[in-house]
Design a protein around this motif. Structure first.
Motif, PDB file in Angstrom:
ATOM      1  N   ALA A   1      -1.119 -14.519 -40.680  1.00 50.95           N
ATOM      2  CA  ALA A   1      -2.406 -13.867 -40.928  1.00 50.95           C
ATOM      3  C   ALA A   1      -2.765 -12.929 -39.785  1.00 50.95           C
ATOM      4  CB  ALA A   1      -3.497 -14.913 -41.110  1.00 50.95           C
ATOM      5  N   ARG A   2      -2.496 -13.350 -38.546  1.00 49.74           N
ATOM      6  CA  ARG A   2      -2.811 -12.506 -37.392  1.00 49.74           C
ATOM      7  C   ARG A   2      -1.951 -11.244 -37.413  1.00 49.74           C
ATOM      8  NH1 ARG A   2      -1.065 -11.696 -32.253  1.00 49.74           N
ATOM      9  NH2 ARG A   2       0.618 -13.180 -32.524  1.00 49.74           N
ATOM     10  N   ALA A   3      -0.657 -11.414 -37.780  1.00 51.80           N
ATOM     11  CA  ALA A   3       0.206 -10.235 -37.873  1.00 51.80           C
ATOM     12  C   ALA A   3      -0.293  -9.283 -38.950  1.00 51.80           C
ATOM     13  CB  ALA A   3       1.648 -10.673 -38.183  1.00 51.80           C
ATOM     14  N   GLY A   4      -0.825  -9.865 -40.054  1.00 54.65           N
ATOM     15  CA  GLY A   4      -1.369  -9.026 -41.118  1.00 54.65           C
ATOM     16  C   GLY A   4      -2.593  -8.260 -40.661  1.00 54.65           C
ATOM     17  N   VAL A   5      -3.465  -8.936 -39.903  1.00 50.97           N
ATOM     18  CA  VAL A   5      -4.659  -8.261 -39.381  1.00 50.97           C
ATOM     19  C   VAL A   5      -4.249  -7.167 -38.405  1.00 50.97           C
ATOM     20  CG1 VAL A   5      -6.736  -8.576 -37.997  1.00 50.97           C
ATOM     21  CG2 VAL A   5      -6.140 -10.273 -39.728  1.00 50.97           C
TER      22      VAL A   5
ATOM     23  N   PHE B   1      -3.874  -8.114 -29.199  1.00 55.72           N
ATOM     24  CA  PHE B   1      -3.365  -6.807 -29.610  1.00 55.72           C
ATOM     25  C   PHE B   1      -4.113  -6.249 -30.821  1.00 55.72           C
ATOM     26  CE2 PHE B   1       0.016  -8.319 -26.962  1.00 55.72           C
ATOM     27  CZ  PHE B   1       0.393  -7.185 -26.282  1.00 55.72           C
ATOM     28  N   LEU B   2      -5.414  -6.499 -30.849  1.00 59.89           N
ATOM     29  CA  LEU B   2      -6.271  -5.885 -31.860  1.00 59.89           C
ATOM     30  C   LEU B   2      -7.176  -4.840 -31.213  1.00 59.89           C
ATOM     31  CD1 LEU B   2      -7.301  -9.085 -33.848  1.00 59.89           C
ATOM     32  CD2 LEU B   2      -5.612  -7.391 -34.499  1.00 59.89           C
ATOM     33  N   ASN B   3      -6.841  -4.454 -29.976  1.00 59.35           N
ATOM     34  CA  ASN B   3      -7.726  -3.557 -29.233  1.00 59.35           C
ATOM     35  C   ASN B   3      -7.864  -2.193 -29.901  1.00 59.35           C
ATOM     36  OD1 ASN B   3      -4.930  -3.504 -28.392  1.00 59.35           O
ATOM     37  ND2 ASN B   3      -5.511  -1.969 -26.880  1.00 59.35           N
TER      38      ASN B   3
ATOM     39  N   SER C   1       7.448   4.537 -29.091  1.00 57.99           N
ATOM     40  CA  SER C   1       6.888   4.695 -30.437  1.00 57.99           C
ATOM     41  C   SER C   1       5.856   3.608 -30.666  1.00 57.99           C
ATOM     42  CB  SER C   1       8.012   4.594 -31.481  1.00 57.99           C
ATOM     43  OG  SER C   1       7.491   4.514 -32.786  1.00 57.99           O
ATOM     44  N   SER C   2       4.998   3.817 -31.649  1.00 54.02           N
ATOM     45  CA  SER C   2       4.108   2.752 -32.104  1.00 54.02           C
ATOM     46  C   SER C   2       4.873   1.843 -33.055  1.00 54.02           C
ATOM     47  CB  SER C   2       2.895   3.343 -32.830  1.00 54.02           C
ATOM     48  OG  SER C   2       3.303   3.973 -34.033  1.00 54.02           O
ATOM     49  N   ILE C   3       4.406   0.616 -33.197  1.00 51.53           N
ATOM     50  CA  ILE C   3       5.042  -0.324 -34.120  1.00 51.53           C
ATOM     51  C   ILE C   3       5.060   0.257 -35.528  1.00 51.53           C
ATOM     52  CG2 ILE C   3       4.773  -2.566 -35.239  1.00 51.53           C
ATOM     53  CD1 ILE C   3       5.850  -2.959 -32.539  1.00 51.53           C
ATOM     54  N   ALA C   4       3.940   0.863 -35.920  1.00 50.63           N
ATOM     55  CA  ALA C   4       3.824   1.381 -37.280  1.00 50.63           C
ATOM     56  C   ALA C   4       4.813   2.503 -37.547  1.00 50.63           C
ATOM     57  CB  ALA C   4       2.397   1.866 -37.535  1.00 50.63           C
ATOM     58  N   SER C   5       5.225   3.242 -36.514  1.00 53.30           N
ATOM     59  CA  SER C   5       6.101   4.390 -36.699  1.00 53.30           C
ATOM     60  C   SER C   5       7.577   4.064 -36.531  1.00 53.30           C
ATOM     61  CB  SER C   5       5.717   5.503 -35.706  1.00 53.30           C
ATOM     62  OG  SER C   5       4.395   5.934 -35.907  1.00 53.30           O
ATOM     63  N   LEU C   6       7.905   2.816 -36.248  1.00 50.02           N
ATOM     64  CA  LEU C   6       9.305   2.443 -36.068  1.00 50.02           C
ATOM     65  C   LEU C   6      10.093   2.627 -37.356  1.00 50.02           C
ATOM     66  CD1 LEU C   6       9.155  -0.840 -33.934  1.00 50.02           C
ATOM     67  CD2 LEU C   6      10.007   1.386 -33.216  1.00 50.02           C
ATOM     68  N   THR C   7      11.315   3.063 -37.214  1.00 48.08           N
ATOM     69  CA  THR C   7      12.248   3.140 -38.336  1.00 48.08           C
ATOM     70  C   THR C   7      13.526   2.416 -37.946  1.00 48.08           C
ATOM     71  OG1 THR C   7      13.115   5.264 -37.534  1.00 48.08           O
ATOM     72  CG2 THR C   7      11.322   5.329 -39.171  1.00 48.08           C
ATOM     73  N   ASP C   8      14.281   1.994 -38.942  1.00 45.43           N
ATOM     74  CA  ASP C   8      15.481   1.213 -38.663  1.00 45.43           C
ATOM     75  C   ASP C   8      16.646   2.125 -38.308  1.00 45.43           C
ATOM     76  OD1 ASP C   8      16.916  -1.085 -38.343  1.00 45.43           O
ATOM     77  OD2 ASP C   8      17.459  -1.287 -40.460  1.00 45.43           O
ATOM     78  N   THR C   9      16.434   2.922 -37.267  1.00 41.32           N
ATOM     79  CA  THR C   9      17.454   3.880 -36.832  1.00 41.32           C
ATOM     80  C   THR C   9      17.829   3.681 -35.366  1.00 41.32           C
ATOM     81  OG1 THR C   9      15.724   5.498 -36.312  1.00 41.32           O
ATOM     82  CG2 THR C   9      16.718   5.620 -38.501  1.00 41.32           C
ATOM     83  N   TYR C  10      17.299   2.653 -34.732  1.00 41.55           N
ATOM     84  CA  TYR C  10      17.548   2.427 -33.312  1.00 41.55           C
ATOM     85  C   TYR C  10      18.543   1.281 -33.132  1.00 41.55           C
ATOM     86  CZ  TYR C  10      13.284   5.189 -32.847  1.00 41.55           C
ATOM     87  OH  TYR C  10      12.336   6.175 -32.928  1.00 41.55           O
ATOM     88  N   ASP C  11      19.243   1.322 -32.011  1.00 42.81           N
ATOM     89  CA  ASP C  11      20.178   0.245 -31.688  1.00 42.81           C
ATOM     90  C   ASP C  11      19.467  -0.915 -31.000  1.00 42.81           C
ATOM     91  OD1 ASP C  11      22.367   1.825 -32.614  1.00 42.81           O
ATOM     92  OD2 ASP C  11      22.325   2.914 -30.714  1.00 42.81           O
TER      93      ASP C  11
ATOM     94  N   LYS D   1      -1.482  -5.529 -38.427  1.00 42.38           N
ATOM     95  CA  LYS D   1      -0.873  -4.435 -39.187  1.00 42.38           C
ATOM     96  C   LYS D   1      -1.937  -3.552 -39.817  1.00 42.38           C
ATOM     97  CE  LYS D   1       2.719  -3.673 -42.665  1.00 42.38           C
ATOM     98  NZ  LYS D   1       3.685  -4.346 -43.586  1.00 42.38           N
ATOM     99  N   PHE D   2      -2.970  -4.189 -40.408  1.00 38.58           N
ATOM    100  CA  PHE D   2      -4.048  -3.425 -41.019  1.00 38.58           C
ATOM    101  C   PHE D   2      -4.833  -2.657 -39.970  1.00 38.58           C
ATOM    102  CE2 PHE D   2      -8.535  -3.236 -42.462  1.00 38.58           C
ATOM    103  CZ  PHE D   2      -8.358  -2.359 -43.525  1.00 38.58           C
ATOM    104  N   GLY D   3      -5.123  -3.325 -38.855  1.00 35.06           N
ATOM    105  CA  GLY D   3      -5.858  -2.656 -37.784  1.00 35.06           C
ATOM    106  C   GLY D   3      -5.078  -1.499 -37.188  1.00 35.06           C
ATOM    107  N   THR D   4      -3.762  -1.686 -37.053  1.00 29.17           N
ATOM    108  CA  THR D   4      -2.931  -0.606 -36.535  1.00 29.17           C
ATOM    109  C   THR D   4      -2.926   0.580 -37.481  1.00 29.17           C
ATOM    110  OG1 THR D   4      -1.512  -2.173 -35.366  1.00 29.17           O
ATOM    111  CG2 THR D   4      -0.591  -0.001 -35.803  1.00 29.17           C
ATOM    112  N   PHE D   5      -2.948   0.313 -38.787  1.00 26.80           N
ATOM    113  CA  PHE D   5      -2.982   1.402 -39.758  1.00 26.80           C
ATOM    114  C   PHE D   5      -4.277   2.194 -39.630  1.00 26.80           C
ATOM    115  CE2 PHE D   5      -3.946   3.222 -43.930  1.00 26.80           C
ATOM    116  CZ  PHE D   5      -2.759   3.900 -44.196  1.00 26.80           C
ATOM    117  N   LEU D   6      -5.405   1.467 -39.466  1.00 28.20           N
ATOM    118  CA  LEU D   6      -6.685   2.157 -39.290  1.00 28.20           C
ATOM    119  C   LEU D   6      -6.681   3.008 -38.020  1.00 28.20           C
ATOM    120  CD1 LEU D   6      -9.285  -0.610 -40.271  1.00 28.20           C
ATOM    121  CD2 LEU D   6      -8.455   1.270 -41.676  1.00 28.20           C
TER     122      LEU D   6
END
Length: 663
Positions: free
Chosen positions: A13-17, A207-209, A440-450, A19-24
């Motif tokens: 639930a905390r990870a979901g919050v 990490f909801l700052n 990068s931000s967590i939200a912008s990560l893509t599966d292209t890194y080693d 994720k939503f907060g990071t999107f905002l």
């Protein structure tokens, strides 16, 4: 190499919050420059500004016509449209951004207040619905008609959404914004606003700052600033005083790694505005949250009493940015708010540290794991070379194929940039020019890194974005020992496998020659295996492993002290009931030869809150420990092998199971 239980509901639930907060906040953060520009124009050119200019500030008349200025149009149209476009683009690239911006125009002109919240709704909604509509007729358009269909579908649907926003969403958002504004004013009028620190300060270290500051306070504060010329809301979360107070307390009354790193962290926190850097110091000793809460409440109360505020968001939360955005009549109040918040936080944190047996000399990652368990959140296990995440870490840290490394944080602008800079310098100094390090931000990560380097509290989200990458977790953005570990594995990969193989090839001459060093002196000897260790605690087990290494002639006496020093800076708990104590990097000169020791304990030893039944002591000569660690990881990564080790009744059985360590 270790496995843990599935994430708890609370952690999920905390990870979901998050994720939503990071999107905002992701809709606000890229546009902070526009907010700052608006704030500077407002502070300079409005009627009460430093340099009042009617044509720019939007007051008075020119030739009988009211001046529009820059301030009003920017906050009513420019900023909401930027937010909407960013939100739509996050969902569906440029096409989603365009549709989202058009849709936001409906709520913008449909209300009399700045439509930040409306833009944060309509932007992503426009992008998401356009994406769903496109999926309906994808691959069904006749060749040659793609541009016609794509352009008209976007235009028609954007127009429909603009009408929905005008007639449906705008009245609801305006009513909600007005209600929120009245709630804030009620808190101010009744002296209750400082109580918001009870939510804000714990939320920050979870990490909801960014979600709190840019997802909630910035939109409300901007509306208030337009009406009153300033807003207290901009400084509720961004005040650097509480965090600085905690770091100053560690500087004076802490010990060990925490004290040594606190001064540098304080400079980066206060002047650089990267508040995330002090979070691990609070996570290490959770009771310190009382100090930041009290400091935050003091700062807010000071702002309220002096009627002070900022004209625009302070991002990052540097004292330089805070002063640059301070309202013309609020300098005394803002400075007092920062100073008093720091003083109160420092006093309380100092008392807590002085009365505590552990004054910060312990392992930050181990303390964080203990705090996670206390809070009921999923604990992060260790990677092979230090603390890490079993849920979001790789089985064994390896430099194989690593060419691109990304350092990720919540917003992608603060701690990740600093961490990437430190790691990049270390990697370049080691001569690995072919390895790139970005942030990068967590939200912008893509599966292209080693490889992904991330704070352990964000590891689960990083793994979701980069399932094929190695995830390395740290607890100190400024000087984590993990940076040196990464460089070491890159060095080992560049040197090739020859460094970890002492035996020559099996040729006719070799068969006739004397035994190789690896054969004559295996790294794991019979006399270095204890089926029944005698230690009762972690310190005793480290001493026992050290004495076995000493008896094997692998190290000198100083290496034993380095093993304890290593445990203070980075926990050697690995998971699967295994700990691998070893010396610090600085203790390499005290290693005479590579060796491994094994001790098994009938009753689990408390290893910083983790149960340990197997203690494997290691001394690696000339980077041989990297290969040794990998082989041990392979054995302990197999639960059947661990069960066999637990049931083994003879030294020969243990040597058979761990035989590859000598190979």
């Amino acid at each position: 190499m270790s496995t843990t239980a599935a994430p708890s509901r609370l952690h999920t639930a905390r990870a979901g919050v998050q994720k939503f907060g990071t999107f905002l906040s992701g809709m606000i953060m890229p546009n902070i420059g526009a907010f700052i520009a608006w704030g500077l124009i407002t502070a300079l050119f409005i009627e009460k500004g430093f340099l009042p200019v009617p044509q720019l500030g939007g007051f008075g008349e020119t030739d009988g016509t009211p001046n529009v200025g820059l301030v009003g149009p920017m906050i009513k149209y420019l900023l909401p449209l930027l937010i909407a476009y960013t939100g739509g683009r996050m969902v569906y690239d440029v096409r989603g951004g365009v549709v989202g911006a058009i849709a936001a125009m409906g709520v913008i002109v449909g209300a009399d207040i700045p439509m930040f919240v409306g833009a944060m709704i309509m932007g992503p909604l426009g992008g998401w619905t356009m994406k769903k509509l496109d999926a309906i007729w994808t691959h069904r358009i006749r060749p040659g008609f793609e541009m016609l269909v794509n352009n008209f579908s976007a235009g028609i649907w954007a127009a429909v959404l603009a009408l929905i926003g005008f007639y449906g969403i705008a009245p609801l958002v305006e009513a909600g914004s007005n209600a929120a504004g009245r709630a804030v004013q009620f808190l101010v009028d009744n002296g209750l606003l400082p109580l918001t620190s009870l939510l804000i300060e714990p939320g920050k270290v979870l990490f909801l700052n960014n979600a709190i500051n840019h997802g909630v306070l910035t939109p409300l504060g901007t509306q208030q600033s337009l009406e009153q010329g300033k807003s207290i809301l901009f400084l509720l979360e961004a005040n650097p005083g509480p965090g600085l107070g905690v770091l100053l307390a560690y500087m004076l009354f802490g010990r060990g790694a925490a004290k040594a790193s606190a001064s540098g962290a304080a400079i980066i926190h206060f002047f650089g505005g990267i508040h995330e850097i002090y979070f691990p110091y609070v996570l290490m000793k959770p009771i310190l949250i009382l100090a930041t809460i009290a400091g935050g409440m003091t700062g807010i109360a000071t702002l309220a009493l002096t009627n002070s505020g900022l004209v625009a968001p302070s991002a990052p939360g540097s004292i330089i940015a805070v002063m640059a955005q301070t309202s013309r009549d609020s300098y005394v109040g803002v400075i007092l708010a920062v100073v008093l918040a720091c003083a109160v936080s420092f006093l309380i944190a100092s008392v807590i540290l002085r009365l505590s047996k552990d004054k910060g000399e312990g392992d930050l990652s181990a303390a964080t794991a203990q705090m996670e368990e206390m809070k009921g959140r999923k604990s992060m296990a260790s990677t092979v070379l230090g603390s890490g995440s079993a849920a979001a870490g790789t089985a064994t840290l390896t430099g194989t194929g690593v060419k691109s490394i990304v350092f990720a944080c919540d917003a992608g602008m603060g701690s990740s940039a600093m961490g990437a800079s430190v790691l990049r310098n270390k990697i370049r100094a080691a001569g690995h020019d072919d390895v790139t390090v970005t942030n990068s931000s967590i939200a912008s990560l893509t599966d292209t890194y080693d490889m992904v380097v991330v704070h352990q509290d964000l590891a689960l989200r990083a793994q979701e974005k980069t399932p094929s990458a190695q995830v390395v977790t740290v607890d100190n953005f400024m000087g984590s020992p993990k940076y040196d570990e990464i460089v070491e594995v890159l060095d080992a990969e560049k040197a090739g496998p020859g460094d970890t193989s002492a035996a020559p090839a099996a040729t006719a001459e070799a068969e006739a020659a004397p035994p190789s060093s690896a054969e004559a002196h295996p790294v794991l000897r019979r006399e270095s295996v204890l089926l029944a260790g005698g230690a009762a605690d972690m310190a005793g087990a480290i001493d026992e492993a050290g004495r076995l290494l000493l008896a094997a002639g692998a190290v000198d006496g100083a290496y034993l002290d380095a093993m304890h020093e290593r445990e203070q800076s980075v926990s050697t708990y690995m998971g699967n009931f295994l700990a691998i104590p070893h010396g610090t990097n600085e203790a390499k000169d005290h290693i005479k030869a590579s060796a491994v020791t094994f001790a098994r304990y009938a009753e689990p030893i408390d290893w910083n809150g983790k149960p340990v039944k197997f203690v494997v002591g290691i001394a690696g000569k000339d980077k041989e420990h990297l290969g040794i660690l990998a082989r041990i990881a392979k054995v302990f990564g197999d639960r059947e092998q661990v069960a066999r080790l637990e049931a083994a009744s003879t030294v020969d059985e243990v040597l058979e199971i761990l035989g590859k360590v000598n190979g």
